[in-house]
Design an enzyme around this catalytic site. Structure first.
Site, PDB file in Angstrom:
ATOM      1  CG  HIS A  38      -5.937   1.799   5.289  1.00  0.00           C
ATOM      2  ND1 HIS A  38      -5.517   2.725   6.213  1.00  0.00           N
ATOM      3  CD2 HIS A  38      -4.904   0.946   5.107  1.00  0.00           C
ATOM      4  CE1 HIS A  38      -4.268   2.442   6.556  1.00  0.00           C
ATOM      5  NE2 HIS A  38      -3.874   1.377   5.905  1.00  0.00           N
ATOM      6  CB  SER A  78       5.260  -1.499  12.157  1.00  0.00           C
ATOM      7  OG  SER A  78       4.867  -0.153  12.341  1.00  0.00           O
ATOM      8  CD  GLU A 126      -3.427  -2.466   7.315  1.00  0.00           C
ATOM      9  OE1 GLU A 126      -2.338  -2.697   6.782  1.00  0.00           O
ATOM     10  OE2 GLU A 126      -4.067  -1.414   7.125  1.00  0.00           O
ATOM     11  N   GLY A 159       2.425   2.457  10.923  1.00  0.00           N
ATOM     12  CA  GLY A 159       3.340   3.589  10.788  1.00  0.00           C
ATOM     13  C   GLY A 159       4.027   3.980  12.079  1.00  0.00           C
ATOM     14  CD  GLU A 178      -3.149   5.389   6.742  1.00  0.00           C
ATOM     15  OE1 GLU A 178      -3.185   5.435   5.506  1.00  0.00           O
ATOM     16  OE2 GLU A 178      -2.210   4.871   7.387  1.00  0.00           O
ATOM     17  N   GLY A 209       2.960  -1.043   4.333  1.00  0.00           N
ATOM     18  CA  GLY A 209       2.986   0.394   4.042  1.00  0.00           C
ATOM     19  C   GLY A 209       4.421   0.855   3.817  1.00  0.00           C
ATOM     20  N   GLY A 210       5.019   1.458   4.839  1.00  0.00           N
ATOM     21  CA  GLY A 210       6.338   2.082   4.713  1.00  0.00           C
ATOM     22  C   GLY A 210       7.393   1.203   4.048  1.00  0.00           C
ATOM     23  CG  ASN A 225      -1.793   1.197   1.333  1.00  0.00           C
ATOM     24  OD1 ASN A 225      -1.818   2.022   0.415  1.00  0.00           O
ATOM     25  ND2 ASN A 225      -2.521   1.328   2.431  1.00  0.00           N
ATOM     26  CD1 TRP A 226       3.607   1.132  -2.908  1.00  0.00           C
ATOM     27  CD2 TRP A 226       3.570   2.324  -4.801  1.00  0.00           C
ATOM     28  NE1 TRP A 226       4.363   0.457  -3.841  1.00  0.00           N
ATOM     29  CE2 TRP A 226       4.352   1.163  -5.013  1.00  0.00           C
ATOM     30  CE3 TRP A 226       3.399   3.231  -5.861  1.00  0.00           C
ATOM     31  CZ2 TRP A 226       4.964   0.885  -6.235  1.00  0.00           C
ATOM     32  CZ3 TRP A 226       4.001   2.942  -7.076  1.00  0.00           C
ATOM     33  CH2 TRP A 226       4.776   1.790  -7.265  1.00  0.00           C
ATOM     34  CE  LYS A 227      -0.368   3.153   4.798  1.00  0.00           C
ATOM     35  NZ  LYS A 227      -0.300   3.250   6.244  1.00  0.00           N
TER      36      LYS A 227
HETATM   37  P1  13P Z   1       2.956   0.524   7.768  1.00  0.00           P
HETATM   38  O1  13P Z   1       3.523  -0.745   7.197  1.00  0.00           O
HETATM   39  O2  13P Z   1       3.673   1.755   7.290  1.00  0.00           O
HETATM   40  O3  13P Z   1       2.813   0.451   9.256  1.00  0.00           O
HETATM   41  O4  13P Z   1       1.465   0.656   7.165  1.00  0.00           O
HETATM   42  C1  13P Z   1       0.622  -0.427   7.212  1.00  0.00           C
HETATM   43  C2  13P Z   1      -0.593  -0.102   6.454  1.00  0.00           C
HETATM   44  O5  13P Z   1      -1.368   0.755   6.830  1.00  0.00           O
HETATM   45  C3  13P Z   1      -0.824  -0.824   5.197  1.00  0.00           C
HETATM   46  O6  13P Z   1      -2.108  -0.586   4.705  1.00  0.00           O
END
Ligand code: 13P
Length: 251
Positions: free
Chosen positions: A95, A213, A167, A173, A97, A234-235, A9-11
């Site tokens: 998600h 994470s 998640e 994050g 967010e 994510g990251g 997920n590149w966000k």
């Molecule tokens: P991180 O891996 O940056 O914690 O993000 C996870 C995430 O929200 C994937 O959708």
């Protein structure tokens, strides 16, 4: 047998040149060293068609979101129909967010899931408790409700086409990963909750991904757990080498 999946997920990250560089590094790596899992990449909408075309045969493309409505006068929105038409096959729904920052309610999420099913997109439906809910020991209730209020309004046919991502919000994050035991405990709970409603066979075939994470160092421990079928990253998915390492940990 359920699918093993690592999804990126590149966000809201990467300019177009940066996105192309990342995509090329990932496709190069996947060609050199084929992996045993399905790879899914969810870039920002602007780059979705490019990801579809440039990763063909190596990875599947996903949208990070879709509109809860069909095509029409909804300025700034992107429909499941459009996502399907550019060749993407997955869509992240719910998600944390989006739930938190864009006030997406269970009703909205149910409509989004319906749009995905209508347009043959596999939803990656995200659930997970926040920090307060975990410290107050309400995490199982919260996750059960997130399933019941949204996913359980569909029938077995739709539910069977869904990927779930657990998640925990406190892990997203933050660098605070759920331990493999904590994640396994929740994944087993989710699978049992689905089995109680839809039967063991269906629950056994559903892929449940862990997100929060997850990185090149901790992925192996998480993926070794019986009910963890991969990750939503994510990251660490923004760095090709790290993402490829994570993909290689899923066997
Ligand atoms: P991180 O891996 O940056 O914690 O993000 C996870 C995430 O929200 C994937 O959708």
């Amino acid at each position: 047998m359920r699918d093993k999946i690592v999804a990126a997920n590149w966000k809201m990250n990467k300019s177009l040149p940066q996105a192309i560089e990342l995509m090329q590094a990932i496709t190069f790596g996947l060609k050199q060293n084929p992996v045993a899992c399905k790879v899914v990449i969810a870039p920002p909408f602007l780059y979705l068609e490019r990801v579809v075309n440039e990763t063909k045969g190596l990875a599947h493309a996903a949208a990070q979101n879709c509109c809860s409505r069909n095509n029409g006068a909804y300025t700034g929105e992107v429909s499941a129909d459009m996502i399907q038409s550019v060749g993407a096959s997955y869509c992240i729904v719910g998600h944390s967010e989006r739930r938190k920052l864009y006030a997406e309610t269970p009703d909205v999420l149910e409509a989004k899931l319906q749009r995905c099913y209508d347009h043959s997109l596999t939803p990656i439906f995200c659930i997970g408790e926040n920090h307060a809910e975990r410290t107050e020991n309400r995490h199982f209730d919260v996750v059960a409700q997130q399933l019941e209020y949204v996913l359980f309004n569909f029938g077995a046919e739709e539910v069977a086409k869904t990927v779930i991502a657990y998640e925990p919000v406190w892990a997203i994050g933050t660098g605070l990963t759920a331990s493999p035991e904590q994640a396994q405990e929740m994944h087993a709970f989710i699978r049992k909750h689905i089995a109680d409603k839809f039967g063991l066979e269906l629950a056994d075939d559903i892929s449940i991904l862990y997100g929060g994470s997850c990185n090149a160092q901790n992925a192996a421990g998480l993926f070794a757990q019986q009910d963890i079928d991969g990750g939503l990253i994510g990251g660490a998915a923004l760095v090709a080498d790290d993402f490829l390492k994570i993909c290689n940990e899923l066997r």
